[in-house]
Design a protein around this motif. Sequence first.
Motif, short mmCIF file in Angstrom:
data_model
loop_
_atom_site.label_atom_id
_atom_site.label_comp_id
_atom_site.label_asym_id
_atom_site.label_seq_id
_atom_site.Cartn_x
_atom_site.Cartn_y
_atom_site.Cartn_z
N GLY A 240 0.77 -1.23 0.00
CA GLY A 240 0.00 0.00 0.00
C GLY A 240 0.80 1.27 0.00
O GLY A 240 0.26 2.34 0.25
N GLU A 241 2.11 1.21 -0.30
CA GLU A 241 2.91 2.43 -0.26
C GLU A 241 2.71 3.29 -1.50
O GLU A 241 2.58 4.50 -1.41
N SER A 242 2.72 2.66 -2.68
CA SER A 242 2.57 3.45 -3.90
C SER A 242 1.12 3.91 -4.05
O SER A 242 0.19 3.14 -3.81
N ALA A 243 0.95 5.14 -4.41
CA ALA A 243 -0.40 5.70 -4.55
C ALA A 243 -0.45 6.62 -5.75
O ALA A 243 0.45 7.42 -5.97
N ASP A 244 -1.52 6.47 -6.54
CA ASP A 244 -1.67 7.31 -7.72
C ASP A 244 -2.94 8.16 -7.68
O ASP A 244 -3.26 8.86 -8.62
N ARG A 245 -3.67 8.08 -6.56
CA ARG A 245 -4.90 8.89 -6.40
C ARG A 245 -5.18 9.05 -4.92
O ARG A 245 -4.39 8.64 -4.08
N SER A 246 -6.34 9.63 -4.59
CA SER A 246 -6.68 9.90 -3.19
C SER A 246 -7.99 9.22 -2.82
O SER A 246 -8.83 8.93 -3.68
N ALA A 247 -8.14 8.98 -1.52
CA ALA A 247 -9.38 8.42 -0.98
C ALA A 247 -9.87 9.32 0.14
O ALA A 247 -9.08 9.98 0.81
N LEU A 248 -11.18 9.34 0.33
CA LEU A 248 -11.79 10.15 1.37
C LEU A 248 -12.40 9.22 2.41
O LEU A 248 -13.21 8.34 2.07
N ILE A 249 -12.01 9.38 3.67
CA ILE A 249 -12.51 8.51 4.73
C ILE A 249 -12.96 9.35 5.92
O ILE A 249 -12.56 10.51 6.07
#
Length: 317
Positions: A240-249
């Motif tokens: 889960g380290e690489s990220a190409d977008r965002s999430a809302l929680i």
Amino acid sequence: MAIAKAERLMNLALCLLGTRRPLSKRELRESIEAYLEAGSDDSFSRMFERDKDDLRELGLVIETVENLDGEMGYLARRDSNRLPPVTLDAEEAAALGLAAKVWQQARLAGAASGALQKLRAAGMPEDVDPYEAHGALEPRIPVHEVAFEPLMLACRDRRPVVFDYRKATAAHPEPRHVEPWALECWRGHWYLAGWDRDRGAERVFRLSRITGKVRSRSGQFTAEVPDVVTVRETVASWAGESADRSALIRLRSGSGYPLRAKATAVRELGDGWDELEIPYGHGLDAWLVEFGPDVVVLEPAELRADVVDRLRAVAKG
């Protein structure tokens, strides 16, 4: 028994290092008392082969030479078993000591301690205490999974393995045939990166989800092993380290500090909840499930669905 074996290995090493010509097994047996006391030729031969392998594992370079009569002889040339002087400054010695200290609670503690002793014998400054130079640092790598040691050895020996693995979204484990590449510790959890033969693709497995014993299999690897950097990047990506977008929680106030550290934006909602925007990459759903009822995924919809599926799988047992 341990003292007797150590004495036997020492005598064999001295014989091999002290000779100018290869010594046959017969000559070695006549020179070492423990070999003379062996009950039979077969027991001596097995003992000698084990001792020879142990010395090689300890680093002694033993040559095998065939004489004119076709008889095999053995010797350890001094120039092949002499290392250049080891020079370490205080900072380098402290770094090595710190690295060894990391493993003092794991199964590699003995190997790490032995490595430091060899460095001291090879010339590491006696007045440098590698454990004391950075005494304020107390690194730890916890190793609680039973699968760690057999997988570590399988990675070292390039040996295929089979184990039962329970995915986070599955209620029951299933067998996996894997060519193990490397083990990585990530956020307090151990992961195995390797080639999944059943799926014909690179995969990463969390050791805490391996059930039962890890069984070794004979044969060679069928897939090319990537270099260490590539494996680490794979582990980081699947963890889960690489990220190409965002999430809302939504996150309960006063909880989920690792998530808050990763957040790019935080907004208080009141009623004991905060809204966070966090990087969204592969494996985020598995991480969010660990926070249980303290996290509610708002968007994207696919992440919310993945988290719900994992929670249902956990609820089913």
